[in-house]
Design an enzyme around this catalytic site. Structure first.
Site, PDB file in Angstrom:
ATOM      1  N   GLU B  60      83.174  21.967  14.978  1.00 32.64           N
ATOM      2  CA  GLU B  60      82.572  22.038  13.650  1.00 32.64           C
ATOM      3  C   GLU B  60      83.418  22.880  12.699  1.00 32.64           C
ATOM      4  O   GLU B  60      83.503  22.591  11.507  1.00 32.64           O
ATOM      5  CB  GLU B  60      81.149  22.619  13.748  1.00 32.64           C
ATOM      6  CG  GLU B  60      80.113  21.648  14.281  1.00 32.64           C
ATOM      7  CD  GLU B  60      80.181  21.455  15.791  1.00 32.64           C
ATOM      8  OE1 GLU B  60      80.882  22.242  16.464  1.00 32.64           O
ATOM      9  OE2 GLU B  60      79.543  20.516  16.296  1.00 32.64           O
ATOM     10  N   ASP B  85      71.613  21.728  13.673  1.00 34.02           N
ATOM     11  CA  ASP B  85      71.576  22.951  14.488  1.00 34.02           C
ATOM     12  C   ASP B  85      72.981  23.534  14.659  1.00 34.02           C
ATOM     13  O   ASP B  85      73.147  24.742  14.821  1.00 34.02           O
ATOM     14  CB  ASP B  85      71.008  22.628  15.874  1.00 34.02           C
ATOM     15  CG  ASP B  85      69.730  21.814  15.793  1.00 34.02           C
ATOM     16  OD1 ASP B  85      68.658  22.365  16.041  1.00 34.02           O
ATOM     17  OD2 ASP B  85      69.811  20.599  15.456  1.00 34.02           O
ATOM     18  N   PHE B  86      74.006  22.643  14.624  1.00 31.10           N
ATOM     19  CA  PHE B  86      75.363  23.100  14.889  1.00 31.10           C
ATOM     20  C   PHE B  86      75.990  23.796  13.678  1.00 31.10           C
ATOM     21  O   PHE B  86      77.133  24.255  13.754  1.00 31.10           O
ATOM     22  CB  PHE B  86      76.252  21.935  15.351  1.00 31.10           C
ATOM     23  CG  PHE B  86      75.731  21.224  16.569  1.00 31.10           C
ATOM     24  CD1 PHE B  86      74.796  21.835  17.409  1.00 31.10           C
ATOM     25  CD2 PHE B  86      76.159  19.947  16.887  1.00 31.10           C
ATOM     26  CE1 PHE B  86      74.307  21.177  18.523  1.00 31.10           C
ATOM     27  CE2 PHE B  86      75.665  19.286  17.995  1.00 31.10           C
ATOM     28  CZ  PHE B  86      74.736  19.894  18.811  1.00 31.10           C
ATOM     29  N   HIS B 129      68.395  20.852  19.118  1.00 31.31           N
ATOM     30  CA  HIS B 129      68.830  19.645  18.398  1.00 31.31           C
ATOM     31  C   HIS B 129      67.725  19.093  17.503  1.00 31.31           C
ATOM     32  O   HIS B 129      67.702  17.910  17.198  1.00 31.31           O
ATOM     33  CB  HIS B 129      69.248  18.553  19.393  1.00 31.31           C
ATOM     34  CG  HIS B 129      70.417  18.903  20.231  1.00 31.31           C
ATOM     35  ND1 HIS B 129      70.348  19.771  21.298  1.00 31.31           N
ATOM     36  CD2 HIS B 129      71.726  18.515  20.159  1.00 31.31           C
ATOM     37  CE1 HIS B 129      71.541  19.899  21.849  1.00 31.31           C
ATOM     38  NE2 HIS B 129      72.403  19.151  21.180  1.00 31.31           N
TER      39      HIS B 129
END
Lengths: 401, 325
Positions: B60, B85-86, B129
């Protein structure tokens, strides 16, 4: 009687917040000898921070009240004693040292139905009113204590207040005084009251039949933007209101949303069309704005430009605003049009010297200002409601000036 | 006018802007060859080629670092963070770099950058997630945050986000990807900072976002059958916020409810409740009430996830109880 008798449980002034040192007994909800359930409210207290109910620490009978109503004591002070256990006539007699004032104990249930406590004393503070209800009542001069609520649990709803405002008994008509004459250059009054039985001819309604209704006029002043009031536009064949006029019209439209009692009966808070009229060289021009309360100043200006039509406003509007165009006229007292309960006439803005607050000391400033003359039917609109509305118009206009 | 799924609308919105402006490009994990793990970018590689639709490694930080650099050089990238979430693993680039570049360069460098992301729960993806992260992003000055709830809004708001000269977090609700709606033909360009009244009503205002919009609408219909006429507003854009539509509605109805797919603590509804109490206090006819998830991670078990998410039934029950007390 003294406290601390064996088996009794003491009720003390609670600590309600870290910095609270003392509290005042507002009201005892139970009398000596009355049965009380565990955690059932015994009394109401007031501290610097909160008002609260103090629950009973045990089920039983209120044996003794140590601190009376309106007395203030330190946190931790014993307020009362509760004798635990089921109530019995003997207990009651022992506790009170006097014959019971209530009916015989067997007629009472150990834990009174909650309805008993929730029925408010006359005019008591049990019912809480929402901010909206309080504002509507304040604006329309309705006394909330006089209303019976139709909402859940007897709550007074906004509709209840509006209904009461519409059905309010007509106020006595103020005794007629000398008709107001139009001063050419009198010192401006911030808010003056005038009663008139002979309405002066209005620019906007010079042809209206003289109904000779009694009405009352309140006059105030507002700052208006230093922009065009009424003038020519490329997009219209007649002079039309500019953004300064649109600002005050928008202020009225906004205030009407909060003060629906100033609208013609049946107009409804949202549905009331706002009529705006102004004179031109060739006569009166007007515009009917629907849903004007939803518009910002730019929206009002656009609609006034697009909707300007020669002639008086058509009947059926909820409220009428007139815009004067004569710098020699300070203000004008106009009769509300037929079917309407109030009307506003804005004077032509001129530059005026006003005393302002400059960092705490008085200073003199030059401001662009207009008069605002609110005429209303005193039988339908109370003086308080009219004044609240007028103040709201001024406040809203100032926030745009 | 055609029926389109929410997921296809994402690709259509990006394609519309890529055709118009060759500076627009797409970067992310599996966005090119695979057409996106949620199939939101199908067909873009074929139409625009590998120099404008770029697959990246699973990093990311690399995705957003590349996108930020591209935006600095004058391109208008759309970057995908697969699961919102990431954002937690690339938050430094988002918060300390992307959000602050315009400010710290004195306005000399702006970042016309969209970060699209699969957001929200309801799909049994578990605690890591399924989160709704609008709240995280809206707390950072320099970021704009939008969440469309219909295919038409996906296209129009994606166009508005890409055309905006500042970073926009574009939250796609994963639970809505399969939903369908009518989408007009031709280019659609919407406006950031605009809410939509999905259902007018007079008794209360319900604010909702993303997947909570259809649930709030269903609850409103249930309430209508019980004699309560509530207005449902799709907030759509949290930053900027359409205060005129929202507060105007609250002033009219006197009651405000928010339906939020996030824990109550510091959820977006808290900010709007604060605004309403500042601006509409004297119009309020009852307490503001927020319907949210509890303060726990979202469970993955079907029954538990359904239990904690606001449902048509829980929304209707809460509002009915409040309006009748």
């Amino acid at each position: 009687m003294t406290g601390g008798r064996e088996g009794r449980v003491a009720v003390t002034m609670p600590q309600l917040g870290e910095t609270v040192a003392e509290g005042t007994v507002l009201r005892w909800l139970k009398q000596v000898g009355e049965a009380v359930a565990d955690q059932e409210p015994l009394l109401e207290i007031s501290t610097d921070k909160v008002d609260a109910e103090v629950p009973s620490p045990a089920a039983g009978v209120l044996a003794e009240i140590v601190v009376g109503e309106d007395e203030t004591v330190d946190v931790g002070t014993v307020l009362a004693h509760v004798a635990p256990g089921a109530p019995s006539p003997g207990q009651r007699a022992e506790a009170t040292g006097a014959p019971p004032v209530e009916p015989a104990a067997e007629e009472r249930s150990p834990s009174p139905p909650s309805g008993e406590r929730s029925s408010p004393p006359a005019g008591g503070p049990r019912h809480r009113h929402s901010p909206r209800v309080r504002r509507l009542a304040h604006d329309s001069g309705v006394d909330l204590a006089s209303l019976t609520g139709t909402g859940p649990a007897g709550r007074v709803t906004p509709d209840d207040v509006e209904r009461a405002a519409r059905h309010a008994a007509p106020e006595p008509v103020p005794s007629p005084e000398a008709p107001v004459s139009v001063p050419t250059r009198a010192a401006p009054q911030r808010v003056s009251t005038a009663a008139a039985t002979e309405p002066l001819p209005s620019l906007a309604r010079s042809s209206a039949p003289a109904a000779n209704r009694a009405f009352r006029t309140l006059v105030a002043e507002v700052d208006v933007p230093a922009a065009q009031w009424v003038g020519s536009s490329d997009q219209a064949s007649v002079p039309v209101p500019g953004s300064a006029a649109a600002a005050v019209v928008a202020a009225v439209a906004g205030a009407l949303r909060s003060h629906p009692s100033l609208l013609a009966p049946g107009a409804g808070a949202d549905a009331g069309d706002l009529a705006v009229s102004w004179s031109t060289g060739s006569g009166t021009t007007s515009c009917l704005l629907s849903q004007a309360g939803e518009l910002n100043v730019g929206g009002v200006a656009q609609r006034l430009l697009a909707g300007a039509t020669a002639g008086e406003p058509p009947p059926g509007a909820g409220f009428t605003v007139s815009l004067l165009q004569d710098t020699d006229v300070l203000f004008e007292v106009a009769e509300p049009p037929p079917g309407q309960v109030a009307t506003i006439v804005f004077g032509t803005p001129t530059r005026r010297v006003v005393v302002v607050d400059a960092d705490g000391s008085p200073g003199i400033a030059i401001r662009q200002r207009s008069s605002v003359a609110l005429s209303h039917d005193p039988g339908t609109v109370s003086r308080e409601a009219a004044l609240a509305f007028l103040r709201d118009v001024v406040r809203r206009a100032h926030s745009r000036a | 006018m055609a029926q389109l799924t929410y997921r296809d609308a994402v690709a259509r919105g990006i394609a519309q802007e890529m055709r118009r402006d060759e500076r627009v490009l797409l970067v992310g994990e599996d966005v090119a060859g695979a057409g996106g793990v949620f199939k939101t970018t199908v067909g873009l590689l074929d139409e625009f080629g590998p120099t404008r639709v770029v697959d990246t490694p699973i990093s990311e930080q690399a995705i957003l670092g590349a996108a930020m650099g591209a935006a600095m050089t004058g391109l208008r990238p759309v970057a995908e963070i697969m699961f919102s979430d990431f954002f937690a693993v690339c938050w430094d680039i988002v918060v300390n770099q992307i959000a602050k570049t315009r400010y710290m360069t004195g306005g000399q460098v702006s970042l016309p950058l969209v970060i699209k992301t699969g957001n929200g729960g309801g799909l049994r993806f578990g605690a890591q997630h399924s989160q709704s992260i609008e709240n995280w992003a809206m707390a950072i000055p320099g970021l704009k945050v939008v969440t469309p709830s219909t295919p038409e809004d996906v296209v129009g708001l994606m166009a508005a986000a890409i055309r905006d000269d500042d970073p926009v977090i574009f939250c796609e609700h994963k639970g809505l990807y399969a939903s369908k709606g009518e989408v007009p033909d031709g280019d659609i360009i919407d406006s950031l900072g605009t809410a939509k009244v999905r259902r007018p009503g007079r008794d209360a205002t319900i604010l909702s976002l993303g997947m909570m919009v259809p649930r709030a609408l269903a609850a409103a219909e249930a309430l209508a059958a019980r004699g309560m006429d509530v207005e449902v507003i799709d907030v759509r854009s949290l930053v900027p916020l359409d205060t005129q539509t929202i507060l105007g509605s609250v002033s009219r109805t006197g009651r405000l409810f928010t339906v939020e797919e996030n824990p109550q603590l510091l959820g977006w509804g808290a900010e709007i409740a604060s605004l309403a109490s500042d601006e509409c206090f004297w119009d309020l006819d009852g307490p503001i009430q927020r319907i949210t998830t509890p303060h726990i991670p979202l469970p993955s078990a079907d029954s538990l996830e359904d239990l904690v998410m606001p449902s048509e039934e829980s929304i209707a029950t809460t509002i009915e109880k409040a309006l009748q007390s």
